[in-house]
Write an enzyme that holds these catalytic residues in place. Structure first.
Site, PDB file in Angstrom:
ATOM      1  N   HIS A   1       7.262 -13.540  83.434  1.00  0.00           N
ATOM      2  CA  HIS A   1       6.255 -13.453  84.495  1.00  0.00           C
ATOM      3  C   HIS A   1       6.566 -12.386  85.538  1.00  0.00           C
ATOM      4  O   HIS A   1       5.693 -12.006  86.315  1.00  0.00           O
ATOM      5  CB  HIS A   1       6.137 -14.830  85.172  1.00  0.00           C
ATOM      6  CG  HIS A   1       4.958 -14.963  86.087  1.00  0.00           C
ATOM      7  ND1 HIS A   1       5.081 -14.969  87.464  1.00  0.00           N
ATOM      8  CD2 HIS A   1       3.635 -15.091  85.827  1.00  0.00           C
ATOM      9  CE1 HIS A   1       3.890 -15.110  88.008  1.00  0.00           C
ATOM     10  NE2 HIS A   1       2.984 -15.174  87.046  1.00  0.00           N
TER      11      HIS A   1
ATOM     12  N   ARG B   1      -0.039 -20.593  94.610  1.00  0.00           N
ATOM     13  CA  ARG B   1       0.066 -21.857  93.876  1.00  0.00           C
ATOM     14  C   ARG B   1       1.294 -22.622  94.351  1.00  0.00           C
ATOM     15  O   ARG B   1       2.344 -22.026  94.596  1.00  0.00           O
ATOM     16  CB  ARG B   1       0.206 -21.632  92.366  1.00  0.00           C
ATOM     17  CG  ARG B   1      -0.996 -21.007  91.688  1.00  0.00           C
ATOM     18  CD  ARG B   1      -0.849 -21.058  90.163  1.00  0.00           C
ATOM     19  NE  ARG B   1      -1.700 -20.114  89.488  1.00  0.00           N
ATOM     20  CZ  ARG B   1      -2.981 -20.324  89.201  1.00  0.00           C
ATOM     21  NH1 ARG B   1      -3.542 -21.453  89.568  1.00  0.00           N
ATOM     22  NH2 ARG B   1      -3.696 -19.415  88.563  1.00  0.00           N
TER      23      ARG B   1
ATOM     24  N   TYR C   1       9.274 -20.159  84.491  1.00  0.00           N
ATOM     25  CA  TYR C   1       8.854 -18.754  84.440  1.00  0.00           C
ATOM     26  C   TYR C   1      10.012 -17.848  84.852  1.00  0.00           C
ATOM     27  O   TYR C   1      10.767 -18.178  85.758  1.00  0.00           O
ATOM     28  CB  TYR C   1       7.704 -18.477  85.410  1.00  0.00           C
ATOM     29  CG  TYR C   1       6.401 -19.184  85.143  1.00  0.00           C
ATOM     30  CD1 TYR C   1       6.270 -20.137  84.131  1.00  0.00           C
ATOM     31  CD2 TYR C   1       5.279 -18.908  85.908  1.00  0.00           C
ATOM     32  CE1 TYR C   1       5.067 -20.784  83.904  1.00  0.00           C
ATOM     33  CE2 TYR C   1       4.069 -19.542  85.694  1.00  0.00           C
ATOM     34  CZ  TYR C   1       3.966 -20.484  84.693  1.00  0.00           C
ATOM     35  OH  TYR C   1       2.773 -21.116  84.477  1.00  0.00           O
TER      36      TYR C   1
ATOM     37  N   ARG D   1      -7.338 -19.988  90.583  1.00  0.00           N
ATOM     38  CA  ARG D   1      -8.133 -20.643  89.536  1.00  0.00           C
ATOM     39  C   ARG D   1      -7.443 -21.862  88.949  1.00  0.00           C
ATOM     40  O   ARG D   1      -6.297 -21.818  88.540  1.00  0.00           O
ATOM     41  CB  ARG D   1      -8.453 -19.642  88.419  1.00  0.00           C
ATOM     42  CG  ARG D   1      -9.391 -20.177  87.369  1.00  0.00           C
ATOM     43  CD  ARG D   1      -9.723 -19.136  86.343  1.00  0.00           C
ATOM     44  NE  ARG D   1     -10.764 -18.255  86.818  1.00  0.00           N
ATOM     45  CZ  ARG D   1     -10.657 -16.938  86.854  1.00  0.00           C
ATOM     46  NH1 ARG D   1      -9.539 -16.365  86.477  1.00  0.00           N
ATOM     47  NH2 ARG D   1     -11.656 -16.188  87.274  1.00  0.00           N
TER      48      ARG D   1
ATOM     49  N   HIS E   1      -2.994 -12.525  96.427  1.00  0.00           N
ATOM     50  CA  HIS E   1      -2.121 -12.904  95.321  1.00  0.00           C
ATOM     51  C   HIS E   1      -0.666 -12.509  95.581  1.00  0.00           C
ATOM     52  O   HIS E   1       0.213 -12.747  94.771  1.00  0.00           O
ATOM     53  CB  HIS E   1      -2.640 -12.223  94.038  1.00  0.00           C
ATOM     54  CG  HIS E   1      -1.966 -12.672  92.788  1.00  0.00           C
ATOM     55  ND1 HIS E   1      -1.112 -11.858  92.057  1.00  0.00           N
ATOM     56  CD2 HIS E   1      -2.008 -13.848  92.118  1.00  0.00           C
ATOM     57  CE1 HIS E   1      -0.676 -12.515  90.995  1.00  0.00           C
ATOM     58  NE2 HIS E   1      -1.189 -13.720  91.005  1.00  0.00           N
TER      59      HIS E   1
ATOM     60  N   ASN F   1      -4.036 -22.369  76.139  1.00  0.00           N
ATOM     61  CA  ASN F   1      -4.355 -20.971  76.449  1.00  0.00           C
ATOM     62  C   ASN F   1      -5.756 -20.607  75.967  1.00  0.00           C
ATOM     63  O   ASN F   1      -6.528 -19.943  76.660  1.00  0.00           O
ATOM     64  CB  ASN F   1      -3.356 -20.028  75.768  1.00  0.00           C
ATOM     65  CG  ASN F   1      -2.027 -19.943  76.482  1.00  0.00           C
ATOM     66  OD1 ASN F   1      -1.867 -20.440  77.598  1.00  0.00           O
ATOM     67  ND2 ASN F   1      -1.063 -19.302  75.850  1.00  0.00           N
TER      68      ASN F   1
END
Length: 708
Positions: free
Chosen positions: A597, A378, A476, A408, A438, A48
């Site tokens: 998440h 993703r 998640y 990213r 997104h 992180n």
């Protein structure tokens, strides 16, 4: 009351993130967490921090270099980028010390379990022979030692690569030697001894580097690593609209490895003279240099549990949990007809992604299905979803995939999948200049004929809070709604049409869509609660809160007497509990086995509440510079389940930490029994699955009895 740009109830975004990451490190200290999981939390803290430097510190570093730096004052603190950087570097000093302290404790506990990271000096003669043989056979042939002198300039140090740095002396001359640790080598060498004994590759090379630089006297040596600015975004690149976007992204990914250094890490100790030389060469200040006693990279810790015998796994690791097939669907029947009868809300990772994947697989061969449209941010390395979408295209379905190539650190993976989908005949869209897509939305369009011979178009829509990534869906916590609500489907169809024509200012009846309508509607919903004064209620589950306009609106709600409860995992720039400003706001964070998440918005109480699941956090980038979708939850049973999730989150007193008015986190103190919401959700899912199996068994016995 005017509260615009009031800095009394806001805090620095980066310092808030560092406090979140400190919470991750606290999980590595928690004695109630199994040892192997504690090691993983230490590794997560470190990775992180790497990304934090590469992205956030990198961005601030770039802004600090501008002549007009004073125009980029942070609207939560009033600080310039340079002032923010100084505060970050100061806050990191105790964090690095805490990391070393935690690693010392964890390694001591590991040794008690015969799991030992050894230094070369700790090795037995037998182990030394094994290490030397490995060094000569595997390592030495691919090593590339370098000397820095008048004829050989300081080499480029790749982003996050490990290097052995040395001060050398020969014939009265002082030089610098560098030995890069090849990425082709394994992270550690397991020793041929009982238990799990190993030595890290960089420790082997650091010990034996003298055999490489045999003509020199080595006066000091250490392992170092440089983190580089990786915050590249295509909107910052000068390119023509005709440029092939995949080629551009490939160029950007390569460029990332060569950007400006933002941090130097040193494992061990070096003289101030050598550190000064490195700072001058890398254009770093001394405050950007961090030293540590334990390994720079901790990703090797993730693989240690795979080396344990079964009996050790049971005591040192979390109990294995297999995501369940949602009890709201019959796994022995087709998915699409069931979703057409009632909405289905799936809760990852307690439930599996399998029903959604099966729905896409069914749609790929269903004669009534005309098209499948989906946004992808993703994907996992081996994505079944892609195979089903390809099969659908090959079966004549119109498949449209809006693939965000600027996810990213996942760009290369997404480029590969985009090419694979295009080869199968899918229509690939790449989003918009300056705006990332997104959202997590999938639309299946069907044409159904009735008994009279006429036909009509029907929609099935899936909207989620997390990515279509089969790996992270097991790690998640996310929500995924599958619905045949035609009004939602019509909005989704319009959204895909608008994205295909680069029309971001679309109008929707039910969906909240950024960058235009989501924030506007959220503010309207907050205003509705403000009108209720002390009867008003807002619950928000987010990963981050940084949007200044929404922060001020929530403070306004608090001042009006509205109860505001926020479960924010990471960054929260709003400070709760400030008298006269935010005293009616409560903020808590949950860090546990699974990464929290999901995003949930709730305005009002009980049956009168307006409920949404969303892909968007309340960050300016989400509300103004991304395509995001929030979907209303209207089905009675689905709402009941979502409200239960909200209630259970607030009952957590094990993994939850409350934020104080100074931005620090503290354990929640109450007299109730210990209660972890993640354990409750997991237990509830298993109980439901067992009940379904039991009922199914009874039905099967009844059927057999009737047959007899």
């Amino acid at each position: 009351m005017s509260i615009e740009k009031d800095l009394r109830y806001t805090q620095d975004r980066e310092l808030s993130w560092l406090r979140f990451n400190e919470r991750v490190l606290e999980e590595a200290k928690d004695e109630s967490v199994p040892l192997m999981e504690r090691l993983k939390f230490a590794a997560i803290f470190t990775s992180n921090l790497d990304e934090f430097f590469m992205v956030r510190v990198g961005s601030l570093h770039d802004m600090s270099l501008l002549k007009e730096e004073h125009t980029h004052v942070d609207n939560k603190t009033g600080k310039t980028p340079s002032e923010q950087l100084s505060a970050i570097f100061k806050a990191l000093i105790p964090l690095y010390k805490k990391r070393d302290k935690v690693m010392a404790e964890l390694e001591s506990l590991c040794r008690a379990c015969n799991i030992c990271r050894l230094s070369y000096g700790d090795l037995s003669e037998k182990a030394k022979k094994q290490v030397l043989a490995w060094f000569e056979d595997e390592a030495r042939p691919i090593l590339s030692p370098q000397i820095v002198d008048m004829h050989n300039p300081f080499p480029h140090l790749p982003n996050k690569g490990l290097n052995i740095i040395m001060s050398l002396r020969r014939d009265g001359q002082e030089l610098i030697g560098i030995l890069p640790v090849p990425q082709a080598l394994p992270k550690f060498l397991r020793l041929e001894e009982r238990g799990v004994h190993f030595i890290l590759t960089e420790d082997i090379l650091c010990e034996l580097v003298g055999t490489i630089f045999s003509e020199y006297e080595i006066t000091e040596k250490a392992v170092i690593s440089v983190a580089r600015n990786a915050d590249i975004s295509p909107e910052d690149e000068a390119y023509d609209v005709e440029t092939d976007f995949r080629r551009l992204m490939q160029k950007i990914v390569k460029k990332r490895r060569r950007l400006a250094p933002v941090r130097l890490e040193i494992e061990g100790s070096l003289s101030e003279k050598l550190i000064g030389t490195l700072c001058k060469t890398l254009t770093l200040t001394r405050e950007q240099v961090f030293t540590m006693k334990y390994p720079i990279h901790l990703d090797y810790l993730f693989s240690l549990s795979d080396l344990l015998p079964k009996e050790s796994v049971a005591t040192l690791c979390d109990p294995v949990y297999k995501p369940q097939f949602t009890p709201y669907l019959n796994k022995n029947e087709k998915i699409i007809p069931q979703v057409e009868k009632h909405d289905v809300l799936m809760f990852y990772p307690y439930e599996s992604m399998e029903p959604f994947l099966r729905m896409i697989a069914e749609a790929s061969v269903d004669p009534s299905v005309l098209s499948i449209k989906i946004t992808i941010y993703r994907l996992s390395a081996g994505a079944r979803l892609v195979e089903y979408l390809c099969a659908a295209a090959e079966n004549g379905k119109h498949v449209v995939v809006l693939m965000e190539l600027r996810a990213r650190f996942d760009e290369q993976n997404n480029i590969y999948w985009a090419e694979r989908l295009e080869e199968a005949g899918c229509t690939i869209l790449y989003g918009f200049e300056g705006i990332k897509v997104h959202s997590k939305i999938c639309l299946i369009t069907k044409r159904e004929r009735n008994h009279r011979g006429s036909s009509n178009v029907r929609y099935i829509t899936q909207i989620g809070t997390g990515n279509y990534n089969e790996k992270t869906a097991r790690q998640y916590t996310d929500l995924s709604l599958m619905t045949a609500n035609q009004e939602i489907g019509e909005d989704a169809a319009l959204l895909f049409q608008n994205m295909a024509t680069a029309n971001l200012d679309g109008k929707y009846q039910h969906l909240l869509v950024s960058p235009f309508s989501l924030k506007e509607r959220v503010i309207e919903l907050i205003d509705e609660e403000i009108k209720k004064k002390s009867d008003g209620y807002i619950f928000l589950k987010l990963n981050s809160l940084t949007d200044r306009e929404l922060i001020d609106k929530l403070a306004e709600a608090s001042h009006a007497g509205v109860e505001v409860v926020m479960n924010i995992r990471g960054i929260c720039c709003l400070l709760p509990g400030i008298e006269g400003l935010t005293e009616n706001i409560r903020v808590f964070s949950i860090v546990g086995r699974y990464l929290e998440h999901s995003r949930i918005y709730c305005f009002g109480r009980g049956n009168d509440s307006k409920l949404y699941i969303a892909s968007a956090d309340f960050m300016t980038r989400n509300t103004e510079r991304r395509v995001e979708v929030a979907c209303p939850v209207t089905d009675k049973e689905t709402r009941k389940r979502l409200l239960h999730i909200i209630d259970e989150l607030q009952l957590d007193n094990v993994k939850a930490r409350a934020m104080a008015s100074d931005g620090t986190y503290h354990r929640i103190k109450d007299n109730s029994s210990p209660r972890s919401c993640q354990e409750v959700f997991q237990r509830e899912e298993l109980q439901l699955s067992e009940e379904i199996k039991h009922r199914s068994g009874i039905l099967e016995r009844i059927k057999k009895a009737f047959k007899k």
